[in-house]
Design a protein around this motif. Structure first.
Motif, PDB file in Angstrom:
ATOM      1  N   LEU A  84      47.206  50.211  47.039  1.00  0.00           N
ATOM      2  CA  LEU A  84      47.713  50.686  45.769  1.00  0.00           C
ATOM      3  C   LEU A  84      49.229  49.946  45.899  1.00  0.00           C
ATOM      4  N   MET A 133      48.387  46.389  44.530  1.00  0.00           N
ATOM      5  CA  MET A 133      48.106  46.361  43.173  1.00  0.00           C
ATOM      6  C   MET A 133      49.616  46.467  42.508  1.00  0.00           C
ATOM      7  N   ILE A 134      50.490  47.261  42.902  1.00  0.00           N
ATOM      8  CA  ILE A 134      51.795  47.363  42.471  1.00  0.00           C
ATOM      9  C   ILE A 134      52.351  46.261  42.502  1.00  0.00           C
ATOM     10  N   THR A 155      43.590  53.061  51.084  1.00  0.00           N
ATOM     11  CA  THR A 155      43.951  53.020  49.645  1.00  0.00           C
ATOM     12  C   THR A 155      45.337  52.898  49.531  1.00  0.00           C
ATOM     13  N   ILE A 156      46.243  53.500  50.150  1.00  0.00           N
ATOM     14  CA  ILE A 156      47.634  53.357  50.028  1.00  0.00           C
ATOM     15  C   ILE A 156      48.096  52.013  50.148  1.00  0.00           C
ATOM     16  N   SER A 216      41.246  44.924  43.977  1.00  0.00           N
ATOM     17  CA  SER A 216      41.232  46.206  44.755  1.00  0.00           C
ATOM     18  C   SER A 216      40.269  46.918  45.151  1.00  0.00           C
ATOM     19  N   LYS A 217      39.118  47.028  44.263  1.00  0.00           N
ATOM     20  CA  LYS A 217      38.097  47.691  44.653  1.00  0.00           C
ATOM     21  C   LYS A 217      37.503  47.112  45.966  1.00  0.00           C
TER      22      LYS A 217
END
Length: 71
Positions: free
Chosen positions: A49, A52-53, A45-46, A35-36
């Motif tokens: 995110l 990631m979810i 970022t969204i 993610s980073k």
């Protein structure tokens, strides 16, 4: 002798659970690192995110399945 066998099986099960837990932790860390990297490459970022979810859902399902198996 019978209780000795059960004790060995129990010890093995604990060992396997610890290995599985360690692997889940490693997988979670790798998702965070990836993610980073995605953010550094310019993804919003969204977007990261949401990604990631979507990565964590299968991990959580597997953890839940293992918990249900133990019961």
């Amino acid at each position: 002798m019978h209780s000795q066998r059960k004790q060995r099986q129990s010890t093995r099960q604990v060992f396997y659970r610890q290995i599985i837990t360690g692997l889940f932790i490693i997988q979670t860390i790798l998702i965070g690192i990836q993610s980073k990297n995605r953010i550094q490459q310019g993804d919003s970022t969204i977007e990261v995110l949401i990604w990631m979810i979507n990565q964590y859902i299968p991990v959580l399902k597997r953890v839940r399945g293992l918990e249900d198996k133990q019961k």
